[in-house]
Design an enzyme around this catalytic site. Structure first.
Site, mmCIF file in Angstrom:
data_model
loop_
_atom_site.group_PDB
_atom_site.id
_atom_site.type_symbol
_atom_site.label_atom_id
_atom_site.label_comp_id
_atom_site.label_asym_id
_atom_site.label_seq_id
_atom_site.Cartn_x
_atom_site.Cartn_y
_atom_site.Cartn_z
ATOM 1 N NE ARG A 285 40.878 49.132 42.738
ATOM 2 C CZ ARG A 285 39.890 49.269 41.853
ATOM 3 N NH1 ARG A 285 39.231 50.400 41.771
ATOM 4 N NH2 ARG A 285 39.571 48.260 41.061
ATOM 5 C CG HIS A 289 43.626 49.960 38.958
ATOM 6 N ND1 HIS A 289 44.118 48.957 39.752
ATOM 7 C CD2 HIS A 289 44.556 50.169 38.006
ATOM 8 C CE1 HIS A 289 45.294 48.570 39.311
ATOM 9 N NE2 HIS A 289 45.590 49.298 38.244
ATOM 10 C CE1 TYR A 298 36.053 48.204 38.987
ATOM 11 C CE2 TYR A 298 36.401 49.559 37.039
ATOM 12 C CZ TYR A 298 36.757 49.189 38.319
ATOM 13 O OH TYR A 298 37.818 49.804 38.937
#
Length: 391
Positions: A285, A289, A298
């Protein structure tokens, strides 16, 4: 639009067969097109199945067009959300090959069960790209007919669609629609994070026990929102299938050719009565998200950069250029088509009406209910309390 089947014919322009073993540090997976655009004749899965595709030049160009258009429309939706025109958007950036490859592998009568990110599969099923934007704008519930397009409504509840797909696939068997070339199959899409959900594991059990004609298609994009893959599993995801009694295979999810070949084979096996299987599309990805997420909290930039070198669109373009299947004029035409369609999509979104808030009660039950009527009346009184006040 790619329509060719594995085993077709085209001019010989491929490298020699290569082992399924990846380069040092890379996972073992099925790959038919390298990140550098080198064509591999065939690849072998963990159970010895050989995968290959042979498309015409026009079909190769069609796959490239699909990838570019899907990415551009997705980028436009992201921009619309950032400008306040959509409530939320779940981008597919980086996962185009897994979705276009598997989407084009579906036969007309196969049924797909998506999550909320399968915009590329939706596009391949012939659904107007405006449909999911109506959902994320809050104007409607999506708007397409699942029976007409053989593509179920988007499912927000993580993993729930795998159970829906399992029940549907069991119904295919009960209707006697398996065992021939014209048989039907279903496919369920989900992410690596969903494999930790009970619904997904229950679907594995039921599909296996009842030999359902179903392909579980996991897009492993390396993150379940902010949790990395190692927080989801200690073994490769495709190996989980063995514990439930059906085969699993890992495919290069950034390779549209391999994604097509593996999915078409799995679907054909299912429609011939060989039961379920699990495909792990190993991809990444590239964005957030959803638009409510900040991936910089992160993951590090170098990780993203390493995956950018495996970009699914760039590798197809490199292949087309090396094999002289497409020229600068073609690429410019595709870019212009993508620009026009994205502008048109934006115009249509901006012309959507803003629904009255009370309309959220309109289609809850087909014949209404006393409790719903009471809630509607309470909501109307609440809204009326703002009339005449400054906003």
């Amino acid at each position: 639009m790619a329509k060719g089947d594995p085993g077709g014919t085209t001019r010989s322009r491929r490298a020699a067969p290569r082992s399924k073993k990846g380069a040092a540090g890379d996972p073992e997976l099925v790959q038919l097109l390298t990140p550098e655009g080198e064509r591999i004749d065939s690849a072998t899965g963990p159970d010895g199945t050989e995968y290959r595709v042979d498309f015409t030049d026009e079909e190769y160009r069609g796959l490239y067009r699909d990838l570019v258009l899907v990415r551009k429309l997705d980028a436009e939706a992201t921009a619309l959300q950032r400008q306040g025109e959509l409530g939320l958007w779940a981008s597919l950036l980086g996962q185009e090959a897994a979705q276009v490859g598997s989407g084009r592998a579906l036969r007309a009568h196969d049924m797909a069960f998506p999550t909320y990110r399968e915009h590329g599969v939706l596009y391949c099923r012939g659904i107007d790209p405006i449909m999911p934007l109506g959902l994320f704008r809050g104007v409607d519930q999506g708007g397409w007919d699942p029976n007409e397009f053989k593509f179920n409504m988007y499912t927000i509840v993580i993993g729930a669609q795998t159970l829906h797909a399992t029940g549907y696939a069991m119904g295919i068997t009960m209707d006697g629609k398996v065992g021939t070339d014209d048989g039907e199959a279903a496919i369920a899409y989900f992410g690596d994070g969903a494999t930790s959900q009970g619904d997904v594991n229950e679907a594995f059990v039921w599909a296996s026990v009842f030999n359902a004609p179903l392909v579980f298609f996991c897009q492993n994009n390396q993150y379940a929102i902010s949790e990395p893959l190692e927080r989801q599993t200690r073994v490769p995801l495709y190996q989980r299938a063995a514990g439930f009694g059906f085969p699993g295979v890992r495919v290069d999810g950034n390779d549209v050719l391999a994604s097509y070949a593996v999915t078409r084979t799995a679907l054909d096996n299912a429609r011939h009565g060989q039961g379920p299987s699990l495909i792990e599309a190993y991809t990444y990805r590239m964005g957030a998200h959803t638009t409510s997420d900040d991936p910089t909290r992160y993951r590090i930039a170098s990780e993203v950069e390493s995956w950018q070198a495996k970009d699914p669109i760039l590798r197809v373009r490199a292949f087309l250029e090396k094999q002289q299947i497409a020229d600068a004029t073609f690429f410019a035409e595709v870019d212009e088509q993508a620009r026009r369609e994205s502008v048109h999509l934006r115009e249509r979104v901006l012309s959507m009406p803003n629904p009255e808030p009370v309309t959220m009660f309109d289609h809850v039950y087909p014949n209404g209910s006393p409790l719903l009527d009471e809630q509607r009346a309470q909501f109307n009184r609440y809204m009326e309390s703002f009339e005449g006040s400054a906003h």
